[in-house]
Design a protein around this motif. Structure first.
Motif, short mmCIF file in Angstrom:
data_model
loop_
_atom_site.label_atom_id
_atom_site.label_comp_id
_atom_site.label_asym_id
_atom_site.label_seq_id
_atom_site.Cartn_x
_atom_site.Cartn_y
_atom_site.Cartn_z
N SER A 78 13.11 26.62 -1.85
CA SER A 78 14.35 25.95 -1.46
C SER A 78 15.37 26.00 -2.59
O SER A 78 15.07 25.62 -3.72
CB SER A 78 14.05 24.49 -1.11
N ASN A 79 16.59 26.47 -2.29
CA ASN A 79 17.65 26.44 -3.29
C ASN A 79 18.03 25.01 -3.65
O ASN A 79 18.39 24.71 -4.79
CB ASN A 79 18.89 27.19 -2.78
N GLU A 80 17.97 24.13 -2.66
CA GLU A 80 18.27 22.72 -2.93
C GLU A 80 17.31 22.15 -3.97
O GLU A 80 17.72 21.41 -4.86
CB GLU A 80 18.16 21.92 -1.63
N ARG A 81 16.04 22.51 -3.86
CA ARG A 81 15.06 22.05 -4.83
C ARG A 81 15.45 22.49 -6.25
O ARG A 81 15.38 21.71 -7.21
CB ARG A 81 13.68 22.61 -4.46
N LEU A 82 15.86 23.75 -6.38
CA LEU A 82 16.28 24.29 -7.67
C LEU A 82 17.48 23.53 -8.22
O LEU A 82 17.51 23.16 -9.40
CB LEU A 82 16.62 25.77 -7.53
N VAL A 83 18.48 23.30 -7.38
CA VAL A 83 19.69 22.61 -7.83
C VAL A 83 19.38 21.19 -8.27
O VAL A 83 19.89 20.72 -9.29
CB VAL A 83 20.76 22.63 -6.71
N LYS A 84 18.53 20.52 -7.53
CA LYS A 84 18.17 19.15 -7.90
C LYS A 84 17.38 19.10 -9.21
O LYS A 84 17.52 18.16 -10.00
CB LYS A 84 17.36 18.50 -6.77
N ALA A 85 16.57 20.13 -9.45
CA ALA A 85 15.74 20.15 -10.65
C ALA A 85 16.49 20.58 -11.91
O ALA A 85 16.15 20.15 -13.02
CB ALA A 85 14.55 21.08 -10.45
N SER A 86 17.54 21.41 -11.76
CA SER A 86 18.20 21.96 -12.95
C SER A 86 19.67 21.58 -13.11
O SER A 86 20.14 21.48 -14.23
CB SER A 86 18.06 23.48 -12.97
N LEU A 87 20.39 21.34 -12.03
CA LEU A 87 21.81 20.96 -12.14
C LEU A 87 22.02 19.46 -12.00
O LEU A 87 22.72 18.85 -12.80
CB LEU A 87 22.63 21.72 -11.10
N LEU A 88 21.40 18.86 -11.01
CA LEU A 88 21.63 17.43 -10.75
C LEU A 88 20.74 16.56 -11.64
O LEU A 88 20.00 15.70 -11.18
CB LEU A 88 21.39 17.12 -9.28
N GLN A 89 20.84 16.81 -12.94
CA GLN A 89 20.08 16.10 -13.96
C GLN A 89 21.06 15.65 -15.05
O GLN A 89 22.23 16.00 -15.01
CB GLN A 89 19.01 17.02 -14.57
N GLN A 90 20.55 14.88 -16.04
CA GLN A 90 21.39 14.45 -17.16
C GLN A 90 22.68 13.81 -16.64
O GLN A 90 22.65 13.04 -15.70
CB GLN A 90 21.68 15.64 -18.09
N GLN A 91 23.81 14.19 -17.22
CA GLN A 91 25.10 13.63 -16.80
C GLN A 91 25.42 13.96 -15.35
O GLN A 91 25.97 13.14 -14.61
CB GLN A 91 26.22 14.20 -17.70
#
Length: 229
Positions: A78-91
């Motif tokens: 899932s691309n959503e899984r990737l985005v949540k794990a690497s982009l939607l983190q930290q700030q």
């Protein structure tokens, strides 16, 4: 099309992140909100890790995907899984995310609900595309029976796609909706991708290589962010 070449992917990602942060800050300052469309796969992961640390009012940023495999985010592909794990983190964890998945039996059955989710999105501030060796971008696959619809001027914002050369059903934004952006980027890493890009530049046939719809577009002009390694 403007081609920006970098010594390596780390240099590319740093400059690309800086450009995107400037775009998002400007959007927030001028309109009170920013809208970013990203792509999945391995290529953008390094970029996402730089972006998520940016000092930005992420609570005013909405992020979605150009396309996704029709899978829940519990699935590894899932691309959503990737985005949540690497982009939607930290700030960037404060950003709003709009999913392109709904739990229906087929991608086609999910489209009405997904169209409702995206119908009020304004012009995007930045769209980041990727490109396959066959010249597909988002999930606008030349092998799919839906390609004419996806490239049509009157296409809906989103459509279900059934590629014959890649696994999984897909949900993809249409060409017209992706082009409705203030800035348009193509993120490429690997010498072979430059060869595909040159092949795409040499003709106008969008059905054979859908990336041509973006390469030959003038407003916004496509900025190609490329590193050979």
């Amino acid at each position: 099309m403007q081609l920006h070449q970098y010594a390596d992917s780390n240099e590319l990602n740093q400059d690309f992140a800086n450009r995107l942060i400037a775009i998002l800050r400007d959007a927030i300052a001028k309109r009170g909100a920013a809208y970013l469309v990203v792509s999945g796969g391995r290529t953008p992961q390094g970029l996402f890790l730089k972006l998520n640390q940016a000092d930005l009012d992420w609570s005013k940023v909405t992020i979605t995907l150009a396309d996704d495999r029709f899978l829940p985010d519990s699935e590894a592909d899932s691309n959503e899984r990737l985005v949540k794990a690497s982009l939607l983190q930290q700030q960037a964890g404060a950003a709003t995310f709009i999913s392109l998945y709904a739990p229906t039996a087929t991608a086609e059955l999910a489209v009405p609900e997904l169209l409702q989710r995206v119908k009020n999105l304004p012009t995007f501030d930045a769209v980041i595309l990727g490109m396959g060796e066959d010249g597909h971008t988002a999930s606008l696959f030349p092998c799919s029976k839906e390609i004419s619809q996806g490239l049509a001027l009157e296409a809906p914002d989103l459509l279900a796609v059934n590629p014959t050369t890649a696994p999984y059903q897909r949900i993809s934004f249409s060409k017209q909706r992706l082009l409705n952006s203030r800035a348009l980027f193509l993120h490429l890493v690997g010498a072979s991708k430059l060869t595909v890009l040159e092949q795409a530049q040499a003709s106008q046939d969008e059905l054979a290589m859908p990336i041509r719809a973006f390469i030959h577009h003038t407003v916004p002009e496509l900025a190609v962010m490329f590193a050979a390694k």
